[in-house]
Enzyme design. Structure first.
Site, PDB file in Angstrom:
ATOM      1  N   GLY A 215       0.861  -1.171   0.000  1.00 12.48           N
ATOM      2  CA  GLY A 215       0.000   0.000   0.000  1.00 12.48           C
ATOM      3  C   GLY A 215       0.897   1.220   0.000  1.00 12.48           C
ATOM      4  O   GLY A 215       1.970   1.195  -0.586  1.00 12.48           O
ATOM      5  N   GLU A 216       0.496   2.262   0.675  1.00 13.40           N
ATOM      6  CA  GLU A 216       1.300   3.477   0.748  1.00 13.40           C
ATOM      7  C   GLU A 216       1.710   3.649   2.210  1.00 13.40           C
ATOM      8  O   GLU A 216       0.865   3.861   3.077  1.00 13.40           O
ATOM      9  CB  GLU A 216       0.479   4.664   0.242  1.00 13.40           C
ATOM     10  CG  GLU A 216       1.326   5.734  -0.443  1.00 13.40           C
ATOM     11  CD  GLU A 216       2.232   6.445   0.546  1.00 13.40           C
ATOM     12  OE1 GLU A 216       3.447   6.549   0.284  1.00 13.40           O
ATOM     13  OE2 GLU A 216       1.724   6.887   1.591  1.00 13.40           O
TER      14      GLU A 216
ATOM     15  N   CYS B 212       6.251  -5.306   0.786  1.00 20.27           N
ATOM     16  CA  CYS B 212       6.402  -3.992   0.158  1.00 20.27           C
ATOM     17  C   CYS B 212       6.270  -2.890   1.206  1.00 20.27           C
ATOM     18  O   CYS B 212       7.183  -2.676   1.991  1.00 20.27           O
ATOM     19  CB  CYS B 212       5.436  -3.839  -1.004  1.00 20.27           C
ATOM     20  SG  CYS B 212       5.869  -2.466  -2.105  1.00 20.27           S
TER      21      CYS B 212
ATOM     22  N   ILE C 149       6.364  -3.477  -7.113  1.00 20.36           N
ATOM     23  CA  ILE C 149       5.552  -2.308  -7.462  1.00 20.36           C
ATOM     24  C   ILE C 149       5.992  -1.141  -6.571  1.00 20.36           C
ATOM     25  O   ILE C 149       5.759  -1.172  -5.359  1.00 20.36           O
ATOM     26  CB  ILE C 149       4.048  -2.588  -7.271  1.00 20.36           C
ATOM     27  CG1 ILE C 149       3.610  -3.792  -8.121  1.00 20.36           C
ATOM     28  CG2 ILE C 149       3.227  -1.340  -7.617  1.00 20.36           C
ATOM     29  CD1 ILE C 149       2.193  -4.250  -7.855  1.00 20.36           C
ATOM     30  N   ARG C 150       6.637  -0.156  -7.160  1.00 23.79           N
ATOM     31  CA  ARG C 150       7.204   0.964  -6.371  1.00 23.79           C
ATOM     32  C   ARG C 150       7.905   0.401  -5.138  1.00 23.79           C
ATOM     33  O   ARG C 150       7.705   0.871  -4.010  1.00 23.79           O
ATOM     34  CB  ARG C 150       6.108   1.953  -5.961  1.00 23.79           C
ATOM     35  CG  ARG C 150       5.538   2.746  -7.108  1.00 23.79           C
ATOM     36  CD  ARG C 150       4.436   3.686  -6.654  1.00 23.79           C
ATOM     37  NE  ARG C 150       4.941   4.646  -5.684  1.00 23.79           N
ATOM     38  CZ  ARG C 150       4.188   5.201  -4.739  1.00 23.79           C
ATOM     39  NH1 ARG C 150       2.912   4.912  -4.629  1.00 23.79           N
ATOM     40  NH2 ARG C 150       4.702   6.060  -3.897  1.00 23.79           N
TER      41      ARG C 150
ATOM     42  N   HIS D  23       5.487  -8.703  -3.828  1.00 27.67           N
ATOM     43  CA  HIS D  23       4.103  -9.071  -3.503  1.00 27.67           C
ATOM     44  C   HIS D  23       3.812 -10.536  -3.858  1.00 27.67           C
ATOM     45  O   HIS D  23       3.275 -10.807  -4.935  1.00 27.67           O
ATOM     46  CB  HIS D  23       3.138  -8.188  -4.311  1.00 27.67           C
ATOM     47  CG  HIS D  23       3.148  -6.752  -3.932  1.00 27.67           C
ATOM     48  ND1 HIS D  23       2.259  -6.208  -3.038  1.00 27.67           N
ATOM     49  CD2 HIS D  23       3.930  -5.728  -4.347  1.00 27.67           C
ATOM     50  CE1 HIS D  23       2.492  -4.908  -2.917  1.00 27.67           C
ATOM     51  NE2 HIS D  23       3.500  -4.594  -3.706  1.00 27.67           N
TER      52      HIS D  23
ATOM     53  N   GLU E 170       1.455 -12.327  -2.775  1.00 28.01           N
ATOM     54  CA  GLU E 170       0.000 -12.548  -2.813  1.00 28.01           C
ATOM     55  C   GLU E 170      -0.563 -12.351  -4.220  1.00 28.01           C
ATOM     56  O   GLU E 170      -1.688 -12.763  -4.504  1.00 28.01           O
ATOM     57  CB  GLU E 170      -0.698 -11.614  -1.815  1.00 28.01           C
ATOM     58  CG  GLU E 170      -0.849 -10.169  -2.241  1.00 28.01           C
ATOM     59  CD  GLU E 170       0.404  -9.314  -2.118  1.00 28.01           C
ATOM     60  OE1 GLU E 170       0.332  -8.116  -2.435  1.00 28.01           O
ATOM     61  OE2 GLU E 170       1.460  -9.839  -1.692  1.00 28.01           O
TER      62      GLU E 170
END
Length: 198
Positions: A49-50, A81, A141-142, A177, A179
């Site tokens: 997430g962020e 992440c 992802i980022r 990730h 998942e």
């Protein structure tokens, strides 16, 4: 043998995907949004997430210090992440505009946010993961990477010359990730850790 109760911090990110992966890996998963729920679980997944948003939601919901206390007392946790960033003892590039990602200080490591670049630089590839048969497909992802690990932190996987999966005692973290793939080996590893078998 009973299925361990593993919570997924359900503030943001891939909550549903982690709940499904944990169920397939042999756990009894449940979303965690409230302080009382932190006391009822055997382990916790902190999803992607962020990290700044998640940190401030933890503050707003009065979850930050109770979660830090449970982690310090030995609650097993797995961070993917943004979850890796939050489990760190130190975060580089922690945020902007006065909003900072707040470390939970559960793993003795320094993590750099968005180390692999922006959203457009997201990628996937196979990485060798210590203790697993064959490589895992890693979706970045980022993604962060680990700049420093302390004593007692075991590096489980690397990419671009940096650690991207680590373990310290009952704590596990990946920059990617799992998942998002059908491979449940990392979730099974965490379920085994929670159950005292890994």
């Amino acid at each position: 043998m009973s299925r361990p109760r593993i919570g997924v911090l359900a503030l943001q990110g891939d909550t549903r995907e982690h709940l499904a992966a944990l169920r397939e890996a042999g756990a009894e998963p449940l979303p965690v949004r409230r302080r009382g729920e932190i006391e009822t679980i055997d382990g916790l997944v902190i999803p992607g997430g962020e990290s700044t948003t998640m940190s401030h939601l933890l503050l707003d919901l009065d979850l930050l210090e109770p979660l830090r206390a449970r982690l310090a007392a030995g609650l097993a946790a797995y961070g993917a992440c943004a979850g890796m960033i939050m489990l760190a003892s130190e975060i580089l590039d922690a945020g902007a505009n006065g909003r900072q990602a707040l470390p939970l200080r559960a793993i003795d490591m320094t993590v750099r946010r968005n180390a692999f670049g922006r959203q457009v630089d997201s990628f996937e590839g196979d990485v060798e993961f210590a203790g697993l048969d064959g490589p895992v497909r890693a979706v970045f992802i980022r993604a962060p990477w680990v700049e420093r690990v302390g004593e007692g932190v075991r590096v489980l996987a690397t990419a671009a010359g940096h650690p991207v999966a680590v373990r310290q005692g009952p704590m596990l973290a990946t920059a990617f990730h799992p998942e998002m793939t059908g491979d449940r080996r990392i979730h099974r590893l965490f379920v085994d850790m929670v159950g005292g078998r890994g």
